[in-house]
Design an enzyme around this catalytic site. Structure first.
Site, PDB file in Angstrom:
ATOM      1  N   ARG A  15      -0.674  -9.297  13.250  1.00  0.00           N
ATOM      2  CA  ARG A  15      -1.239  -8.226  12.422  1.00  0.00           C
ATOM      3  C   ARG A  15      -2.087  -8.799  11.290  1.00  0.00           C
ATOM      4  O   ARG A  15      -3.089  -8.196  10.903  1.00  0.00           O
ATOM      5  CB  ARG A  15      -0.114  -7.352  11.861  1.00  0.00           C
ATOM      6  CG  ARG A  15       0.518  -6.494  12.958  1.00  0.00           C
ATOM      7  CD  ARG A  15       1.851  -5.930  12.532  1.00  0.00           C
ATOM      8  NE  ARG A  15       1.737  -4.935  11.488  1.00  0.00           N
ATOM      9  CZ  ARG A  15       2.732  -4.564  10.702  1.00  0.00           C
ATOM     10  NH1 ARG A  15       3.926  -5.120  10.837  1.00  0.00           N
ATOM     11  NH2 ARG A  15       2.547  -3.657   9.788  1.00  0.00           N
ATOM     12  N   ARG A  65      -9.265   1.333   8.657  1.00  0.00           N
ATOM     13  CA  ARG A  65      -8.887  -0.049   8.921  1.00  0.00           C
ATOM     14  C   ARG A  65      -9.993  -0.793   9.643  1.00  0.00           C
ATOM     15  O   ARG A  65      -9.837  -1.976   9.936  1.00  0.00           O
ATOM     16  CB  ARG A  65      -7.648  -0.070   9.787  1.00  0.00           C
ATOM     17  CG  ARG A  65      -6.343  -0.382   9.037  1.00  0.00           C
ATOM     18  CD  ARG A  65      -5.216  -0.393  10.062  1.00  0.00           C
ATOM     19  NE  ARG A  65      -4.066  -1.112   9.620  1.00  0.00           N
ATOM     20  CZ  ARG A  65      -2.972  -0.563   9.094  1.00  0.00           C
ATOM     21  NH1 ARG A  65      -2.924   0.721   8.865  1.00  0.00           N
ATOM     22  NH2 ARG A  65      -1.939  -1.317   8.779  1.00  0.00           N
ATOM     23  N   LYS A  73       0.830  -1.211   0.000  1.00  0.00           N
ATOM     24  CA  LYS A  73       0.000   0.000   0.000  1.00  0.00           C
ATOM     25  C   LYS A  73       0.862   1.258   0.000  1.00  0.00           C
ATOM     26  O   LYS A  73       0.648   2.168  -0.788  1.00  0.00           O
ATOM     27  CB  LYS A  73      -0.899   0.057   1.253  1.00  0.00           C
ATOM     28  CG  LYS A  73      -1.828  -1.107   1.437  1.00  0.00           C
ATOM     29  CD  LYS A  73      -2.660  -0.963   2.710  1.00  0.00           C
ATOM     30  CE  LYS A  73      -1.841  -0.983   3.991  1.00  0.00           C
ATOM     31  NZ  LYS A  73      -1.144  -2.249   4.258  1.00  0.00           N
TER      32      LYS A  73
HETATM   33  P1  ADP Z   1       1.612  -1.447   7.326  1.00  0.00           P
HETATM   34  O1  ADP Z   1       2.231  -0.421   6.416  1.00  0.00           O
HETATM   35  O2  ADP Z   1       2.493  -2.618   7.495  1.00  0.00           O
HETATM   36  O3  ADP Z   1       0.225  -1.834   6.920  1.00  0.00           O
HETATM   37  P2  ADP Z   1       1.168   0.745   9.066  1.00  0.00           P
HETATM   38  O4  ADP Z   1       2.402   1.533   9.080  1.00  0.00           O
HETATM   39  O5  ADP Z   1       0.047   1.187   8.193  1.00  0.00           O
HETATM   40  O6  ADP Z   1       1.532  -0.762   8.753  1.00  0.00           O
HETATM   41  O7  ADP Z   1       0.595   0.607  10.546  1.00  0.00           O
HETATM   42  C1  ADP Z   1       1.412   0.235  11.626  1.00  0.00           C
HETATM   43  C2  ADP Z   1       0.539   0.109  12.865  1.00  0.00           C
HETATM   44  O8  ADP Z   1      -0.046   1.389  13.163  1.00  0.00           O
HETATM   45  C3  ADP Z   1      -0.634  -0.841  12.750  1.00  0.00           C
HETATM   46  O9  ADP Z   1      -0.271  -2.190  13.017  1.00  0.00           O
HETATM   47  C4  ADP Z   1      -1.571  -0.284  13.819  1.00  0.00           C
HETATM   48  O10 ADP Z   1      -1.143  -0.634  15.130  1.00  0.00           O
HETATM   49  C5  ADP Z   1      -1.358   1.224  13.684  1.00  0.00           C
HETATM   50  N1  ADP Z   1      -2.319   1.827  12.748  1.00  0.00           N
HETATM   51  C6  ADP Z   1      -2.041   2.396  11.545  1.00  0.00           C
HETATM   52  N2  ADP Z   1      -3.163   2.847  10.970  1.00  0.00           N
HETATM   53  C7  ADP Z   1      -4.188   2.560  11.804  1.00  0.00           C
HETATM   54  C8  ADP Z   1      -5.600   2.766  11.773  1.00  0.00           C
HETATM   55  N3  ADP Z   1      -6.206   3.352  10.722  1.00  0.00           N
HETATM   56  N4  ADP Z   1      -6.323   2.320  12.815  1.00  0.00           N
HETATM   57  C9  ADP Z   1      -5.750   1.743  13.879  1.00  0.00           C
HETATM   58  N5  ADP Z   1      -4.436   1.503  13.977  1.00  0.00           N
HETATM   59  C10 ADP Z   1      -3.646   1.912  12.960  1.00  0.00           C
HETATM   60  P1  ADP Z   2       2.321  -1.760   3.212  1.00  0.00           P
HETATM   61  O1  ADP Z   2       2.320  -0.261   3.192  1.00  0.00           O
HETATM   62  O2  ADP Z   2       1.109  -2.353   2.570  1.00  0.00           O
HETATM   63  O3  ADP Z   2       2.561  -2.320   4.582  1.00  0.00           O
HETATM   64  P2  ADP Z   2       4.891  -1.547   1.815  1.00  0.00           P
HETATM   65  O4  ADP Z   2       4.589  -0.679   0.650  1.00  0.00           O
HETATM   66  O5  ADP Z   2       5.658  -0.966   2.945  1.00  0.00           O
HETATM   67  O6  ADP Z   2       3.532  -2.256   2.326  1.00  0.00           O
HETATM   68  O7  ADP Z   2       5.655  -2.853   1.261  1.00  0.00           O
HETATM   69  C1  ADP Z   2       6.079  -3.883   2.147  1.00  0.00           C
HETATM   70  C2  ADP Z   2       7.471  -4.345   1.745  1.00  0.00           C
HETATM   71  O8  ADP Z   2       7.392  -5.027   0.492  1.00  0.00           O
HETATM   72  C3  ADP Z   2       8.474  -3.219   1.541  1.00  0.00           C
HETATM   73  O9  ADP Z   2       9.750  -3.692   1.914  1.00  0.00           O
HETATM   74  C4  ADP Z   2       8.418  -2.932   0.038  1.00  0.00           C
HETATM   75  O10 ADP Z   2       9.648  -2.419  -0.448  1.00  0.00           O
HETATM   76  C5  ADP Z   2       8.129  -4.313  -0.526  1.00  0.00           C
HETATM   77  N1  ADP Z   2       7.259  -4.312  -1.704  1.00  0.00           N
HETATM   78  C6  ADP Z   2       6.258  -3.432  -2.008  1.00  0.00           C
HETATM   79  N2  ADP Z   2       5.654  -3.766  -3.178  1.00  0.00           N
HETATM   80  C7  ADP Z   2       6.283  -4.888  -3.611  1.00  0.00           C
HETATM   81  C8  ADP Z   2       6.122  -5.725  -4.778  1.00  0.00           C
HETATM   82  N3  ADP Z   2       5.170  -5.490  -5.706  1.00  0.00           N
HETATM   83  N4  ADP Z   2       6.940  -6.803  -4.889  1.00  0.00           N
HETATM   84  C9  ADP Z   2       7.884  -7.065  -3.943  1.00  0.00           C
HETATM   85  N5  ADP Z   2       8.092  -6.323  -2.845  1.00  0.00           N
HETATM   86  C10 ADP Z   2       7.304  -5.237  -2.670  1.00  0.00           C
END
Ligand code: ADP
Ligand code: ADP
Ligand code: ZN
Length: 214
Positions: free
Chosen positions: A171, A88, A13
């Protein structure tokens, strides 16, 4: 252009949101980034949020919703924005819709970046996050040219505490329970678009662009 990025933790994302933000010149609003900035600055919100984040749980809606709604009223959001990691939960989505409706607005797209659970744990253990600016890298798929130093700001890259396998499993189950229902929610609104997030990140972006320019 008002876009929601949906998908499991690690689906890509943030990666896609940053690419969309730079191509279409709209702000990228990541609740995870906002919480991490608050933790770093030692704010009250940061202290509260950290307790949940460290356990792989969602931060309560009461601490999340107003923060985002306030952010959306800032000037730079007038041409649209990309929400990454919000909503979320169904109550968050309803609160967002309610706040937009008051201004006669609505979201345009909810883009679901679809990646099966099997791929997530390995992907997350390779993610590296910048402690300075929040940029993300991947040790295999998107490495920093400077090793464990951020290309953007020069700070150190780390494996986030909540990206370790134990917390990632938690998660993922939280995602299936509390966030996945949003797929039906936005399908019913007619704005859900799904892209295959297992492709190379540039191919995922091509699929996203096709949707936005259709
Ligand atoms: P990821 O990129 O791996 O999806 P995020 O950086 O978006 O993780 O989120 C990290 C953590 O921050 C989540 O596991 C949660 O604890 C908190 N968080 C982020 N966005 C929200 C939300 N909209 N509602 C509740 N908790 C959130
Ligand atoms: P999210 O915001 O959904 O938690 P991220 O954008 O941070 O996810 O991506 C999670 C991890 O996977 C990061 O290390 C990123 O560089 C990698 N990544 C993102 N998109 C891809 C893809 N299409 N293929 C392989 N790795 C990816
Ligand atoms: Zn950086």
């Amino acid at each position: 252009m008002k876009i929601i990025m949906l998908g499991a933790p690690g689906a890509g994302k943030g990666t896609q949101a940053k690419m969309i933000a730079s191509k279409y010149q709209v702000p990228h609003i990541s609740t995870g980034d906002i919480f991490r900035a608050n933790i770093k600055n030692g704010t009250e919100l940061g202290k509260k949020a950290k307790e949940y984040m460290d356990q792989g749980l969602l931060v309560p809606d009461e601490l999340t919703v107003d923060l985002v709604i306030d952010r959306l009223s800032q000037d730079d959001c007038s041409r649209g924005y990309i929400l990454d990691g919000f909503p979320r939960t169904i109550p968050q989505a309803q609160a967002l819709d309610g706040a937009l409706a008051k201004r006669g607005e609505k979201m345009d797209y909810a883009i679901n970046v679809d990646v099966p659970d099997e791929n997530i744990v390995t992907r997350m253990s390779g993610r590296r996050a910048c402690t300075g600016c929040g940029a993300t890298y991947h040790i295999v798929h998107n490495p920093s040219k400077k090793g464990d130093i951020c290309e953007v700001c020069g700070e150190t890259l780390i494996l986030r505490e909540d990206d370790k396998p134990e917390t990632v499993h938690k998660r993922l189950s939280v995602y299936h329970e509390q966030t996945q229902p949003l797929i039906d929610y936005y399908t019913e609104q007619g704005i859900l678009k799904t892209v295959d997030g297992t492709q190379d990140m540039n191919d995922v972006f091509a699929a996203v662009t096709k949707i936005l320019e259709a």
